[in-house]
Motif scaffolding. Structure first.
Motif, PDB file in Angstrom:
ATOM      1  N   LEU A 351      89.515  59.135  69.378  1.00  6.13           N
ATOM      2  CA  LEU A 351      89.519  57.789  68.811  1.00  6.13           C
ATOM      3  C   LEU A 351      88.918  56.772  69.773  1.00  6.13           C
ATOM      4  O   LEU A 351      88.175  55.873  69.372  1.00  6.13           O
ATOM      5  CB  LEU A 351      90.947  57.379  68.440  1.00  6.13           C
ATOM      6  CG  LEU A 351      91.637  58.232  67.372  1.00  6.13           C
ATOM      7  CD1 LEU A 351      93.060  57.757  67.166  1.00  6.13           C
ATOM      8  CD2 LEU A 351      90.862  58.196  66.065  1.00  6.13           C
ATOM      9  N   ARG A 352      89.231  56.938  71.035  1.00  8.56           N
ATOM     10  CA  ARG A 352      88.711  56.015  72.048  1.00  8.56           C
ATOM     11  C   ARG A 352      87.191  56.150  72.174  1.00  8.56           C
ATOM     12  O   ARG A 352      86.479  55.140  72.269  1.00  8.56           O
ATOM     13  CB  ARG A 352      89.401  56.297  73.384  1.00  8.56           C
ATOM     14  CG  ARG A 352      88.997  55.385  74.514  1.00  8.56           C
ATOM     15  CD  ARG A 352      89.432  53.960  74.294  1.00  8.56           C
ATOM     16  NE  ARG A 352      89.053  53.129  75.437  1.00  8.56           N
ATOM     17  CZ  ARG A 352      89.109  51.804  75.475  1.00  8.56           C
ATOM     18  NH1 ARG A 352      89.556  51.138  74.414  1.00  8.56           N
ATOM     19  NH2 ARG A 352      88.749  51.147  76.538  1.00  8.56           N
ATOM     20  N   ASN A 353      86.686  57.360  72.168  1.00 10.58           N
ATOM     21  CA  ASN A 353      85.241  57.575  72.266  1.00 10.58           C
ATOM     22  C   ASN A 353      84.514  57.001  71.050  1.00 10.58           C
ATOM     23  O   ASN A 353      83.420  56.424  71.183  1.00 10.58           O
ATOM     24  CB  ASN A 353      84.932  59.062  72.413  1.00 10.58           C
ATOM     25  CG  ASN A 353      85.301  59.596  73.782  1.00 10.58           C
ATOM     26  OD1 ASN A 353      85.338  58.852  74.762  1.00 10.58           O
ATOM     27  ND2 ASN A 353      85.593  60.888  73.862  1.00 10.58           N
ATOM     28  N   GLU A 354      85.095  57.153  69.885  1.00  6.52           N
ATOM     29  CA  GLU A 354      84.479  56.592  68.678  1.00  6.52           C
ATOM     30  C   GLU A 354      84.450  55.070  68.739  1.00  6.52           C
ATOM     31  O   GLU A 354      83.474  54.442  68.293  1.00  6.52           O
ATOM     32  CB  GLU A 354      85.239  57.061  67.442  1.00  6.52           C
ATOM     33  CG  GLU A 354      85.032  58.545  67.143  1.00  6.52           C
ATOM     34  CD  GLU A 354      85.869  59.039  65.993  1.00  6.52           C
ATOM     35  OE1 GLU A 354      85.644  60.182  65.532  1.00  6.52           O
ATOM     36  OE2 GLU A 354      86.780  58.295  65.539  1.00  6.52           O
ATOM     37  N   TYR A 355      85.490  54.477  69.294  1.00 10.30           N
ATOM     38  CA  TYR A 355      85.526  53.015  69.459  1.00 10.30           C
ATOM     39  C   TYR A 355      84.415  52.555  70.398  1.00 10.30           C
ATOM     40  O   TYR A 355      83.688  51.589  70.108  1.00 10.30           O
ATOM     41  CB  TYR A 355      86.894  52.595  69.992  1.00 10.30           C
ATOM     42  CG  TYR A 355      86.955  51.159  70.469  1.00 10.30           C
ATOM     43  CD1 TYR A 355      86.823  50.101  69.585  1.00 10.30           C
ATOM     44  CD2 TYR A 355      87.144  50.866  71.823  1.00 10.30           C
ATOM     45  CE1 TYR A 355      86.872  48.789  70.024  1.00 10.30           C
ATOM     46  CE2 TYR A 355      87.199  49.558  72.267  1.00 10.30           C
ATOM     47  CZ  TYR A 355      87.061  48.520  71.366  1.00 10.30           C
ATOM     48  OH  TYR A 355      87.108  47.222  71.807  1.00 10.30           O
ATOM     49  N   LYS A 356      84.254  53.236  71.519  1.00 14.44           N
ATOM     50  CA  LYS A 356      83.210  52.867  72.473  1.00 14.44           C
ATOM     51  C   LYS A 356      81.818  53.023  71.870  1.00 14.44           C
ATOM     52  O   LYS A 356      80.934  52.187  72.086  1.00 14.44           O
ATOM     53  CB  LYS A 356      83.335  53.720  73.742  1.00 14.44           C
ATOM     54  CG  LYS A 356      84.557  53.407  74.597  1.00 14.44           C
ATOM     55  CD  LYS A 356      84.622  54.319  75.811  1.00 14.44           C
ATOM     56  CE  LYS A 356      85.817  54.009  76.688  1.00 14.44           C
ATOM     57  NZ  LYS A 356      85.891  54.930  77.866  1.00 14.44           N
ATOM     58  N   GLN A 357      81.619  54.085  71.111  1.00 17.80           N
ATOM     59  CA  GLN A 357      80.326  54.301  70.466  1.00 17.80           C
ATOM     60  C   GLN A 357      80.022  53.192  69.465  1.00 17.80           C
ATOM     61  O   GLN A 357      78.872  52.766  69.334  1.00 17.80           O
ATOM     62  CB  GLN A 357      80.319  55.662  69.752  1.00 17.80           C
ATOM     63  CG  GLN A 357      80.330  56.863  70.703  1.00 17.80           C
ATOM     64  CD  GLN A 357      80.596  58.166  69.973  1.00 17.80           C
ATOM     65  OE1 GLN A 357      80.602  58.223  68.743  1.00 17.80           O
ATOM     66  NE2 GLN A 357      80.831  59.231  70.733  1.00 17.80           N
TER      67      GLN A 357
END
Length: 552
Positions: A351-357
């Protein structure tokens, strides 16, 4: 000043009741129907500041924003008929945003009531479905009691608006005060075993998500819920227009819901098995038209923490209902360290990686200048210092919602009900309540045309505000819906704007028009160092309908 105890007018008793409730600001457009109140306020002008707005909508919006900022009912006075109709917008915002607010409306004399007299409206009926409580004074002897009740109703449970109608003769009639004591806020008691049930449900969860929402969070609660999420490695999202409830730079923050929501975040809610909603009433804007998750199925369990039992289970059935004051609830769980990082490590990382992307500028070609501007402001200005950012309605807000990182020292004040013309009045309340903070108002050209004249209110009160006017010569949100539902049949959404710079300067504010990132940052860097009211008009492409949609 000590108030006399006998032979006081109804208006004097009303103002005395405001003083008892520590009211220090009243927002209004003066009207003949409540002249006696204005006269009573004159005697206490050193205790209560009277802020004259240019329009009743502005006055009610200022009062509503004051309620958001302070947690105390914002107070507005308007005159009968047209004044009340204009002010109804602020009441609607107060209702949908669960903000404490009291609107006082001048009314025709009691002897004339019911004859459709000049500007007469039945305000009890008019506001019966919008306000938490609406009442018309029928006897001067009840004024003190009614005002005290208004504060109690507005500020308990799910907070909201109260409307009091004031017949003109009731304000001038004399009576003796009752010297009532100030009410005490009634907060629901948190049942202790609910915390154990909460832990048990989370313990069985594989893919939990926590939603933060609502108003009147203290700084301690904002920091406390962040501490809880970090100690237990819980992914956190914020509800629509409540992004400042947790530091958006926190490693557990995964985005915000509402009009700027990431499609991947919506997909993640389809996978979630436990939703912990703290303070949010789970409105349609936050829950993607009530389709964010289906708590009536066995796939996801909802834990709903809210201070009003009427809102729990109203739309979404909950597995665990926790009736509690939000600040007390957070105080009970902030130091709890129940789960190790391994429990949800992969889920949180995804979820965190998707937010950063989703925040990556290289992936966003829509209005790249505005994207870069919001990113630059977030990283180089709003990350330190103290700011309040006020938002209007419209698709232009997608950029400051998506690309600015909010936190406890960078607050977000915006209406959740989509009312245009809100940002500038809200910035005025923000500057009055927090003169030490830097106030930034984002507003579209359509919203500016509805409330821009309140700039003179800001100038006349010697406030410090920077207004960022996004000019795309269009009602962008409606244009977007037209293009989706009726392609190539656009009508009624193009705007022929005035010279905003000249108009702003005529009200005593400095203003400049810019067309790109470089020009904007030069102007922003100059104005942010100065005191006073300043406006930057940023011209944008009307084809950029949102941060995710561009016309070919």
């Amino acid at each position: 000043m000590k108030l006399r105890s006998q032979n006081r007018t109804g208006a004097q008793i009303l103002v005395g009741s405001l003083l008892k409730h520590s009211v220090d600001k009243v927002f209004c457009v003066p009207g003949e129907s409540y002249l006696a109140v204005l006269d009573a306020l004159y005697d206490h002008s050193h205790e209560i500041s009277l802020i004259n707005a240019n329009h009743e909508t502005g006055a009610s919006n200022m009062a509503e924003a004051y309620g958001k900022l302070t947690g105390k009912p914002g107070i507005a006075f308007v005159t009968r008929g047209p004044g009340a109709c204009h002010a109804s917008i602020g009441v609607h915002i107060s209702k949908q945003d669960s903000t404490p607010m009291i609107l006082f409306i001048g009314q025709v004399e009691s002897s004339s009531y019911g004859n459709e007299s000049f500007q007469e409206i039945d305000y009890v009926s008019m506001f019966s479905k919008v306000a938490k409580w609406s009442h018309q004074i029928s006897n001067a002897d009840e004024i003190e009691e009614i005002v005290h009740k208004a504060f109690e109703v507005s500020n308990t449970g799910r907070k909201g608006p109260v409307v009091i109608s004031l017949p003109e003769d009731m304000l001038s009639k004399k009576t003796s005060p009752k010297n009532l004591k100030v009410y005490k806020i009634k907060k629901p008691k948190l049942i202790k075993n609910k915390i154990a049930e909460l832990k048990s449900l989370l313990d069985r969860s594989i893919k939990p998500i926590m939603i933060l929402g609502g108003g009147n969070w203290t700084i301690d609660s904002r920091l406390g819920i962040e501490k809880f999420s970090l100690k237990n490695h819980l992914p956190v999202v914020t509800s629509f227009r409540r992004q400042d409830l947790i530091d958006n730079r926190c490693e557990n923050y995964i985005g915000t819901l509402g009009t700027s929501v990431s499609p991947k975040l919506l997909e993640s809610f389809r996978e979630a098995d436990v939703i912990l909603a703290v303070g949010s009433r789970l409105s349609d804007m936050t829950t993607n038209g009530y389709n964010l998750f289906d708590s009536s199925s066995n796939k996801v369990k909802l834990i709903h923490v809210y201070p009003d039992e009427k809102e729990i289970n109203r739309v979404f059935p909950s597995e665990l209902a926790i009736l509690s004051d939000i600040n007390e609830f957070v105080g009970q769980i902030s130091n709890c360290s129940w789960f190790k990082i391994e429990k949800w490590d992969k889920w949180l990382s995804k979820l965190r990686n998707e937010y950063k992307q989703d925040l990556a500028i290289s992936n966003n070609t829509l209005n790249s200048d505005f994207t870069a501007i919001c990113h630059n402001l977030s990283e180089n200005y709003f990350g330190s210092g103290e700011y309040i950012i006020t938002l209007d309605a419209g698709n232009h807000t997608g950029w400051p919602q998506r690309f600015i990182k909010y936190h406890q020292n960078c607050l977000q004040i915006g209406s959740t009900c989509g009312s245009m013309g809100y940002s500038i009045p809200a910035s005025i309340s923000s500057a009055l309540v927090y003169p030490q903070k830097k106030i930034i108002s984002f507003v579209g050209d359509g919203g500016f045309l509805m409330s821009g004249l309140e700039i003179s209110t800001a100038v006349n009160n010697n406030l410090n505000i920077m207004i960022i006017l996004i000019n795309n010569s269009s009602y962008g949100t409606i244009r977007m819906h037209q293009e989706k539902q009726y392609p190539k049949r656009v009508i009624g959404t193009d705007i022929k704007n005035p010279d905003f710079v000249s108009l702003t300067k005529s009200m005593g504010s400095e203003a400049v028009k810019v067309k790109n990132k470089k020009e904007f940052l030069i102007a922003f860097n100059k104005f942010i160092k100065l005191k006073g009211v300043y406006l930057i008009e940023l011209v944008t492409d009307p084809k950029d309908l949102s941060t995710r949609l561009k016309l070919e």
